[in-house]
Design an enzyme around this catalytic site. Structure first.
Site: not given
Ligand code: UDP
Length: 329
Positions: A14, A39, A60, A65, A102, A105, A117, A148, A178
């Site tokens: 979203f 998603g 992620v 990379y 990650n 980095g 976020a 969470y 939101t």
């Protein structure tokens, strides 16, 4: 001049998809990343034809990379509705912790500025209202929302550590409830739940007695706040949300009026650790970013209702979790 390159994680979600649109409109080269657990590629399919847009199907939480230069990273990958993080708690913890590590980095390696976020959930069930950034929160680490809340709290800490220890340019946005087009109709959140129920001709399920409050921000306002924060020089957390607070019962009444449904509200058990009140103190956003929300709930809800009504029938009919309260006990 060559375009600035920005990585947006959670790009098919979203908020991620609205961020992609905004940075494309600002003529950035957008590198979108998503593992597509929550998603949906339909949110960004209109961007695939553009030469300044590319998409990586990647989680992620695993090593990230990206070839070439990178100037900015927006980390928006995470399940974000109570239903989702109850269904996939470990992934929720991993994307907020390992995923953030990650990306930090990567940001260091590329000398990129990173915005993460965070969320009003870090305040837990707050004992002060409205919540200023200085409030430390009231979170149950081992409750259903803990995966969470704690992932996001860790995410803030590690981001701040990279800022102070490595001098990395970082930004932290604390996002309050939101809504808007591209929200998932079946993610269990109150707004799509109520509107979906109204469209299908079902009763609206109010959890508890409906006296708990939330404050709903229209997505365009939120994106503007994030955009301003990214280009500010402020590294500490900033609340972005709409301070107009409403009880869930009143909210249900607004949805009934908006949709013209003849259905009524029915009351279900309150989920465990459901925050009793939530409203952002946006003094910092006003002072530092010169930002405040512009879209009223009446305007925003109308646009969102039109969006939900325009969805294909099978999407409208598909409800994975009708009874979130019993699921949560
Ligand atoms: N809620 C409700 N009916 C629903 C879904 C949610 O009454 O069908 C309530 C929920 O218990 C909470 C509020 O609406 O008090 C907002 O819930 P949501 O899941 O949208 O987000 P939260 O702010 O709790 O993360």
């Amino acid at each position: 001049m060559a375009r600035k390159r920005i990585l947006i994680t959670g790009a098919a979600g979203f908020l991620g998809s609205h961020l992609c649109d905004r940075f494309i409109a600002e003529d950035f080269h957008v590198i979108a990343m998503d593992n597509l657990i929550t998603g949906d590629l339909r949110n960004i399919e209109h961007l695939f034809k553009l030469e300044n847009f590319e998409f990586y199907h990647h989680d992620v939480s695993k090593y990230v990379y990206i070839p070439g230069e990178l100037h900015y990273i927006l980390h928006f990958a995470s399940p974000a509705s109570p239903i989702d993080y109850l269904k996939i708690p470990i992934q929720t913890l991993k994307v907020g912790s390992l995923g953030t590590h990650n990306l930090l980095g990567l940001a260091r390696h590329k000398n990129a500025r990173m915005l993460i976020a965070s969320t009003s959930e870090i305040y837990g069930d707050p004992s002060v209202n409205p919540q200023p950034e200085e409030y430390w929160g009231n979170v149950n680490t081992v409750g259903p929302r803990g995966v969470y809340d704690e992932a996001k709290r860790f995410q803030e800490s590690i981001t701040m550590a990279y800022h102070t220890f490595h001098g990395l340019e970082t930004r932290i946005v604390r996002i309050f409830n939101t809504y808007g087009p591209r929200m998932r109709l079946n993610d269990g959140r109150v707004l799509p739940a109520f509107i979906g129920q109204a469209i299908r001709g079902e009763d609206l399920t109010v959890f508890g007695d409906g006296s708990q409050t939330r404050s709903f921000c229209y997505v365009d306002d939120l994106i503007e706040g994030i955009y301003r924060l990214l280009f500010s020089d402020y590294a500490y957390p900033v609340n972005i949300g709409n301070p107009s607070e409403i009880t869930i019962k009143e909210f249900g009444e607004e949805i009934i009026k908006l949709t013209g449904t003849s259905q009524k509200m029915v009351y279900k058990d309150l989920p465990v650790d459901d925050p009793k009140q939530r409203r952002p103190d946006i003094t910092k956003a006003r002072e530092i970013l010169n930002w405040e929300p512009k879209v009223s709930r009446a305007e925003g809800l109308k646009i969102t209702y039109e969006y939900f009504k325009s969805l294909p029938k099978d999407v409208i009919e598909k409800v994975e979790h009708k009874d979130f309260a019993s699921f949560n006990k």
